[in-house]
Write a protein that holds these residues in place. Structure first.
Motif: not given
Length: 661
Positions: A114-129
């Motif tokens: 899921e991408l919710a954490d990446a969009y919100n920047g939780i724990d330095c999560s980032s998107l991967a395309f």
């Protein structure tokens, strides 16, 4: 030839050092991995926590021939270890900390696609395309161990002539629609399967005293996909379903009783839908490219994040209202010494390519951890959850220490920036200081250290987070400053050691060595701006801080006297008034300007050489010496015309203290 032979021998030795070991999991399954003697036991544990067959295990130890291996020891220190050796995974009893880590890891597995954490920047999560952009062309091999066949592609995918490469209509001029969704190349067809409806902490927490004597650690409430509400007990032996309900507390195990060391194993037994969907989730997760599976804590925030469904999440809720210091750090019960970790990683060996790679990985990891901790600390400071070290001061003058990180606000305290723009100048000074820290850190000069620095904007406040110099809190403000000034140039100190270290940065940063006058009209030599301070910590390292004037000021926005302003600038309306006097030139602009000047320099040299304006005729036997002087005269004239600081070589440098008050 000697170097080639040496490289060949080193490669052969490195290939011989790699060997295979077998990991025996509880239940009889085996996992074979390839290791090297320099790897830590902790790295093998991390591999097992990512492997498909063992990713749901967190609380275990590795044993070899009946001996428990130290997690932070290298494999070469294990006696009797050889190719084909067997490590045994032994399940360990849970503690409250280990139970929390297990639940957090289980939550990460459920949210891995899921991408919710990446969009919100939780724990330095980032998107991967990567997979979306490459279309699956990268990594045709399936990462499953038992799969050795390539994925078959249809003829339409293989035929390049059938690929539509025409640009979409919305990017053409005159288009009435400018959608933002294509900027996020997300494949909506690959939605992850849902394994649970909810997983929350039970309202029966914490366990009463008599249940703690029985080993109860915490209680969970789970709603399965079959809409069954079950209550789970986390004990030191594992997880089991109890007989509690929303109205009645009954910690006894339900019938039939299922005690599992992993919460995944327990839910597999009580929920067929969870077992099916979690297996499908694991296959999708493992089939992703390794660059997308490996957590890369490099934060990339986006202002075009789409609206996502806000679902219940006990771990997210706990993180929002807890500081997490009890179980997130490497050393339980202790906070990390960020400054020591940051500087120690910079001191790692860098001679061999393998050493450089390990050093870069360590630097990236510790800096990412520091940014994540600083982000949580700054949010806690703004939210009022951290006590100030000077609570009697005004709010904007307060300073904080949390998790061995120093926090301060971006306000003009003690009127330091009164003549430069007040709070506006203090606000931009933090970002200028960060750019200076980045510039000196990129140079990687030995024996010269910069503080770990993070600038954060949160809820209308600008917060600067810095690592702490050892012993700095035990000194007064003017003690220990061996270089620079603490009062904007009134009293200036210099040091031969700092001059030698900072001189190494003058050429790459285009900084001019210059002299300044102190309040006694004494000339002192500096290799940086006067605000740059040099402090020797109790650890003996030479630190530099306050690097906000690393790059020269933009005089187009400084209130200068008319005799210093060129007529061309006046015609364009410069200088223009701005709300602060800390406008500086970007480093990229300086490099482009130097390249432009170098092109002019070469053009002038070519023109003077062709015209022969400065050539002197050979009249005597010393003609050869005169020919050398002719070339020197040409270079000298070219250097004079382009403004080089040297008469004989091209060298453009800037004085960062020019027009400073």
């Amino acid at each position: 030839r000697k170097d080639e032979n040496t490289v060949g021998v080193s490669r052969e030795e490195s290939s011989l050092n790699v060997f295979n070991v077998t990991i025996q999991l509880p239940g009889g399954d085996d996992v074979e991995i390839q290791v090297s003697p320099k790897e830590l036991v902790q790295e093998i544990i991390q591999v097992l926590m990512e492997h498909e067959d063992s990713c749901h295990r967190t609380c275990f130890s590795l044993q070899f021939e009946g001996n428990v291996l130290d997690n932070f020891s290298e494999l070469k220190s294990v006696a009797g270890l050889k190719d084909g050796s067997v490590f045994k995974v032994v399940e360990e009893p849970y503690t409250i900390r280990e139970a929390r880590i297990h639940i957090r890891h289980f939550r990460d597995l459920l949210k891995s696609l899921e991408l919710a954490d990446a969009y919100n920047g939780i724990d330095c999560s980032s998107l991967a395309f990567l997979s979306n952009i490459s279309g699956g062309d990268i990594g045709d091999f399936s990462p499953h161990e038992n799969s050795v066949k390539k994925k078959k592609r249809s003829s339409s995918e293989q035929g390049l002539d059938q690929i539509d490469c025409s640009p979409p209509e919305y990017i053409f001029p005159g288009s009435t629609e400018r959608p933002l969704q294509p900027l996020q190349p997300i494949n909506s067809e690959n939605k992850p399967p849902h394994c649970l409806k909810s997983l929350i902490m039970s309202g029966w927490n914490p366990p009463p005293g008599n249940r703690r004597m029985h080993g109860d650690l915490m209680y969970l409430t789970v709603v399965t996909m079959e809409d069954h509400h079950i209550n789970i007990t986390s004990s030191n032996r594992g997880f089991y379903v109890n007989q509690s309900t929303a109205e009645t507390f009954n910690p006894k195990p339900s019938s039939p009783s299922h005690l599992s060391h992993s919460i995944v194993e327990l839910l597999n037994q009580v929920s067929p839908a969870f077992k099916k969907n979690f297996t499908a989730l694991q296959k999708k997760r493992v089939n992703r490219h390794p660059l997308e599976r490996i957590a890369t804590p490099y934060q990339v925030y986006t202002w075009i994040a789409p609206n996502t469904n806000h679902i219940i999440d006990c771990v997210r809720a706990e993180d929002a209202y807890n500081l997490r210091l009890g179980y997130e750090e490497h050393i339980p019960g202790q906070t990390r010494d960020w400054n020591e970790e940051l500087q120690t990683t910079r001191e790692l060996p860098r001679k061999l390519p393998a050493d450089q790679q390990l050093r870069q990985r360590a630097n990236f990891k510790i800096n990412s951890d520091f940014v994540g901790a600083s982000t949580r600390g700054a949010m806690a400071v703004i939210d009022g959850n951290v006590m100030a070290i000077n609570p009697g001061e005004e709010t904007k003058m307060q300073m904080f220490i949390w998790n061995n990180i120093f926090f301060s606000f971006g306000f003009d305290v003690r009127d330091h920036y009164k003549d430069l723009g007040g709070d506006h100048a203090a606000h931009v000074a933090a970002s200028h200081d960060l750019k200076g820290v980045q510039a000196y850190s990129d140079l990687d000069i030995e024996e010269l250290y910069a503080l770990g620095t993070v600038v954060l904007d949160y809820r209308g406040y600008r917060v600067t987070a810095q690592s702490i110099i050892p012993g700095i809190l035990d000194r007064k403000e003017d003690q220990g400053v061996l270089y620079g000034s603490i009062d904007f140039g009134k009293t200036v100190s210099t040091s031969a050691k700092y001059l030698s270290l900072l001189h190494k940065a003058c050429k790459p940063l285009r900084i001019l060595r210059h002299t300044v006058l102190n309040e006694k009209n004494e000339e002192l030599l500096l290799c940086s701006s006067v605000e740059c301070k040099g402090i020797v910590g109790n650890d003996g390292r030479h630190y530099i801080l306050d690097l906000l004037r690393t790059f020269p000021p933009d005089v187009n926005f400084l209130p200068l006297q008319e005799e210093y302003i060129l007529q061309e600038c006046r015609n364009f309306g410069f200088p223009k008034l701005y709300r602060h006097r800390l406008c500086s030139l970007r480093q990229e602009l300086l490099e482009v300007f130097v390249q432009h000047k170098y092109a002019q320099f070469m053009k002038i040299v070519m023109e003077l050489s062709q015209k022969g304006e400065l050539l002197q005729p050979d009249k005597d036997e010393n003609g050869s010496i005169k020919d050398e002087l002719k070339g020197a005269d040409i270079v000298r004239e070219a250097c004079r015309q382009i403004g080089s600081v040297s008469e004989y070589i091209f060298d453009i440098q800037f004085n960062p203290d020019v027009y400073s008050p």
